[in-house]
Design a protein around this motif. Structure first.
Motif, PDB file in Angstrom:
ATOM      1  N   PHE A   1       8.588  -9.322   1.981  1.00 47.94           N
ATOM      2  CA  PHE A   1       7.240  -8.819   1.727  1.00 47.94           C
ATOM      3  C   PHE A   1       7.171  -7.331   2.024  1.00 47.94           C
ATOM      4  O   PHE A   1       7.833  -6.850   2.954  1.00 47.94           O
ATOM      5  CB  PHE A   1       6.229  -9.557   2.614  1.00 47.94           C
ATOM      6  N   LYS A   2       6.358  -6.642   1.250  1.00 46.16           N
ATOM      7  CA  LYS A   2       6.087  -5.234   1.532  1.00 46.16           C
ATOM      8  C   LYS A   2       4.899  -5.125   2.466  1.00 46.16           C
ATOM      9  O   LYS A   2       4.124  -6.071   2.629  1.00 46.16           O
ATOM     10  CB  LYS A   2       5.787  -4.488   0.225  1.00 46.16           C
ATOM     11  N   LYS A   3       4.775  -3.978   3.060  1.00 46.31           N
ATOM     12  CA  LYS A   3       3.628  -3.674   3.927  1.00 46.31           C
ATOM     13  C   LYS A   3       2.313  -4.088   3.247  1.00 46.31           C
ATOM     14  O   LYS A   3       2.129  -3.850   2.051  1.00 46.31           O
ATOM     15  CB  LYS A   3       3.627  -2.160   4.199  1.00 46.31           C
ATOM     16  N   ASP A   4       1.455  -4.723   4.032  1.00 45.26           N
ATOM     17  CA  ASP A   4       0.113  -5.112   3.600  1.00 45.26           C
ATOM     18  C   ASP A   4       0.054  -6.300   2.633  1.00 45.26           C
ATOM     19  O   ASP A   4      -1.041  -6.712   2.258  1.00 45.26           O
ATOM     20  CB  ASP A   4      -0.658  -3.924   2.986  1.00 45.26           C
ATOM     21  N   GLU A   5       1.188  -6.847   2.275  1.00 39.47           N
ATOM     22  CA  GLU A   5       1.143  -8.052   1.441  1.00 39.47           C
ATOM     23  C   GLU A   5       0.749  -9.263   2.297  1.00 39.47           C
ATOM     24  O   GLU A   5       1.035  -9.311   3.484  1.00 39.47           O
ATOM     25  CB  GLU A   5       2.510  -8.307   0.785  1.00 39.47           C
TER      26      GLU A   5
ATOM     27  N   LYS B   1      -0.657 -11.240   7.377  1.00 40.37           N
ATOM     28  CA  LYS B   1      -0.478 -10.049   6.553  1.00 40.37           C
ATOM     29  C   LYS B   1       0.649  -9.206   7.130  1.00 40.37           C
ATOM     30  O   LYS B   1       0.709  -8.986   8.343  1.00 40.37           O
ATOM     31  CB  LYS B   1      -1.791  -9.258   6.573  1.00 40.37           C
ATOM     32  N   ALA B   2       1.529  -8.723   6.261  1.00 42.04           N
ATOM     33  CA  ALA B   2       2.654  -7.900   6.709  1.00 42.04           C
ATOM     34  C   ALA B   2       2.155  -6.551   7.210  1.00 42.04           C
ATOM     35  O   ALA B   2       1.394  -5.875   6.529  1.00 42.04           O
ATOM     36  CB  ALA B   2       3.638  -7.709   5.566  1.00 42.04           C
ATOM     37  N   ARG B   3       2.557  -6.198   8.382  1.00 45.43           N
ATOM     38  CA  ARG B   3       2.207  -4.904   8.957  1.00 45.43           C
ATOM     39  C   ARG B   3       3.266  -3.874   8.552  1.00 45.43           C
ATOM     40  O   ARG B   3       2.965  -2.711   8.324  1.00 45.43           O
ATOM     41  CB  ARG B   3       2.131  -5.059  10.463  1.00 45.43           C
ATOM     42  N   GLN B   4       4.510  -4.330   8.530  1.00 45.69           N
ATOM     43  CA  GLN B   4       5.605  -3.553   7.950  1.00 45.69           C
ATOM     44  C   GLN B   4       6.293  -4.474   6.926  1.00 45.69           C
ATOM     45  O   GLN B   4       5.924  -5.633   6.801  1.00 45.69           O
ATOM     46  CB  GLN B   4       6.670  -3.186   8.992  1.00 45.69           C
ATOM     47  N   ALA B   5       7.303  -3.948   6.267  1.00 46.51           N
ATOM     48  CA  ALA B   5       8.113  -4.798   5.403  1.00 46.51           C
ATOM     49  C   ALA B   5       8.676  -5.942   6.244  1.00 46.51           C
ATOM     50  O   ALA B   5       9.100  -5.728   7.381  1.00 46.51           O
ATOM     51  CB  ALA B   5       9.249  -3.986   4.771  1.00 46.51           C
ATOM     52  N   CYS B   6       8.660  -7.148   5.698  1.00 39.41           N
ATOM     53  CA  CYS B   6       9.039  -8.342   6.459  1.00 39.41           C
ATOM     54  C   CYS B   6       9.981  -9.240   5.670  1.00 39.41           C
ATOM     55  O   CYS B   6       9.918  -9.292   4.446  1.00 39.41           O
ATOM     56  CB  CYS B   6       7.800  -9.209   6.731  1.00 39.41           C
ATOM     57  N   GLU B   7      10.818  -9.959   6.403  1.00 44.33           N
ATOM     58  CA  GLU B   7      11.528 -11.098   5.844  1.00 44.33           C
ATOM     59  C   GLU B   7      11.050 -12.340   6.574  1.00 44.33           C
ATOM     60  O   GLU B   7      10.999 -12.355   7.813  1.00 44.33           O
ATOM     61  CB  GLU B   7      13.036 -10.953   6.049  1.00 44.33           C
ATOM     62  N   VAL B   8      10.758 -13.374   5.804  1.00 42.36           N
ATOM     63  CA  VAL B   8      10.175 -14.579   6.397  1.00 42.36           C
ATOM     64  C   VAL B   8      10.863 -15.826   5.860  1.00 42.36           C
ATOM     65  O   VAL B   8      11.181 -15.905   4.674  1.00 42.36           O
ATOM     66  CB  VAL B   8       8.664 -14.676   6.090  1.00 42.36           C
ATOM     67  N   LEU B   9      11.102 -16.771   6.780  1.00 46.70           N
ATOM     68  CA  LEU B   9      11.663 -18.066   6.424  1.00 46.70           C
ATOM     69  C   LEU B   9      10.537 -19.093   6.414  1.00 46.70           C
ATOM     70  O   LEU B   9       9.782 -19.191   7.384  1.00 46.70           O
ATOM     71  CB  LEU B   9      12.677 -18.447   7.501  1.00 46.70           C
ATOM     72  N   PHE B  10      10.434 -19.849   5.317  1.00 43.90           N
ATOM     73  CA  PHE B  10       9.375 -20.855   5.187  1.00 43.90           C
ATOM     74  C   PHE B  10       9.974 -22.248   5.148  1.00 43.90           C
ATOM     75  O   PHE B  10      10.962 -22.473   4.474  1.00 43.90           O
ATOM     76  CB  PHE B  10       8.635 -20.687   3.851  1.00 43.90           C
ATOM     77  N   PHE B  11       9.348 -23.187   5.833  1.00 41.24           N
ATOM     78  CA  PHE B  11       9.664 -24.596   5.619  1.00 41.24           C
ATOM     79  C   PHE B  11       8.515 -25.449   6.121  1.00 41.24           C
ATOM     80  O   PHE B  11       7.579 -24.946   6.748  1.00 41.24           O
ATOM     81  CB  PHE B  11      10.969 -25.001   6.287  1.00 41.24           C
TER      82      PHE B  11
END
Lengths: 208, 208
Positions: free
Chosen positions: A24-28, A87-97
């Motif tokens: 995710f990009k910032k603010d997404e 909401k992303a504050r900075q660029a993020c990587e996230v794992l979903f399950f």
DNA sequence: ATTTTTCTGTTGCATAAGCAACAAAAACAT
DNA sequence: ATGTTTTTGTTGCTTATGCAACAGAAAAAT
């Protein structure tokens, strides 16, 4: 078998196809909380905020997440109509399950899943500890006690009377649920009365 | 296999010898929190308070436990020097065990333990939900918002605009971390302004 | 390199909420 | 049944804290 978060993720990624990794990009918007889905997320990098809008439209940052923290609707089943999203504050990587997938996926009764569910409880316990810390601070009666309580925790964690704040003063006020300007004023008093030394976001405790 | 708390306890009691059940009279100390022990407790009957004394001697009731709630030091590893203990509010029955014992006891890899550790995560998740609810209320900016937030949750849980408070008004003020007399004043205003109807500890919401 | 945005730091003013103190009602105990 | 303790309800006074508004510093973006 006891895993740290990095091992946990490595094992999980190697063994499970059911999980999704997204960037995710910032603010997404990373996710919106929908109780019935029972989603669980791990923040792999970056930082993000859990934001709440109540029915009157007031915005609050409920939680702030950094690397390796868990979030998701399984942790937040509160009986209100509030809208909750991360909401992303900075660029993020996230794992979903899905929580239920993690717990029950394997029909083959594999060792890996046994280990996984044991460790899941531990990670959730870490979360409980974070929440209890926050409550401990929020229940203090004055701004001064909240600030000093937080500083004491940081000091003990760092094995030092001197430490740097893990986030901005603006965020700190939000975390402690107090007005930022009132907090700044109290910090000034604490400095003037010789309780603390402050150099930007680096604090030194001078008492006891 | 999904258990509710009662089934969980029944199974546990039948299968495990490592757990202890004790009874307490009103005002007795049930346990003192000692981080390294990793004790976990289930309140079988009665009610109890988690009490904190900070270094200045201020007392706070941090949590209030009722039937089937979990507590113990595994949930409360906060880096401070505060003294924490659980005190019986009424006569109580309490089940004690160590978190690590529960998770790792069986060498024989029995099915029962698999089920147990899965369900443990669920019970801890319930705890997380309770804590998040409390934080949601504590972070509200005014006494009015705290009270109405709490009432709204009760109303939704009861499927009714009318409900009875689960504990005394004195305890409610403590739970919301506000001054009792200030809370009473706000309740009066809410009544006068037509937001609520109040008959002792039974409340009716009149808005929306 | 320059503009834009966010963060820090400060202050005057208004008020929400804490504190103290009390009496009546209710709950509990003997 | 009667005394004791806890809870509820109220009110005057004081103050801590929120709000608004601003300027300079720092960080981020262009």
């Amino acid at each position: 078998m006891k895993l740290d978060m990095n091992q946990f993720l490595f094992e999980f990624e190697k063994n499970c196809s059911k999980l999704q990794k997204k960037s995710f990009k910032k603010d997404e918007i990373i996710t919106t909380y929908i109780a019935k889905r029972r989603q669980i997320c791990i923040l792999l990098s970056g930082s993000a905020d859990l934001v709440r809008y109540d029915s009157s439209g007031n915005k609050t940052i409920v939680e702030h997440f950094t690397k390796n923290e868990l979030f998701g609707e399984v942790f937040y089943i509160v009986a209100t109509n509030n809208e909750l999203f991360v909401k992303a504050r900075q660029a993020c990587e996230v794992l979903f399950f899905s929580y239920d997938t993690l717990k029950h996926k394997c029909k083959q009764n594999c060792d890996f899943h046994q280990v996984l569910s044991e460790n899941l409880a531990d990670f959730i316990l870490d979360k409980v500890t974070l929440l209890n810390t926050r409550i401990e601070l929020l229940t203090k009666r004055s701004i001064r006690d909240k600030i000093l309580g937080f500083f004491t925790i940081l000091s003990i964690r760092n094995f030092s009377k001197t430490f740097t704040l893990p986030f901005s003063l603006t965020d700190l006020a939000d975390y402690l649920s107090i007005d930022r300007s009132a907090m700044m004023r109290e910090l000034k008093y604490l400095r003037e009365e010789g309780f603390i030394k402050k150099n930007g976001n680096t604090i030194t405790l001078l008492y006891k």
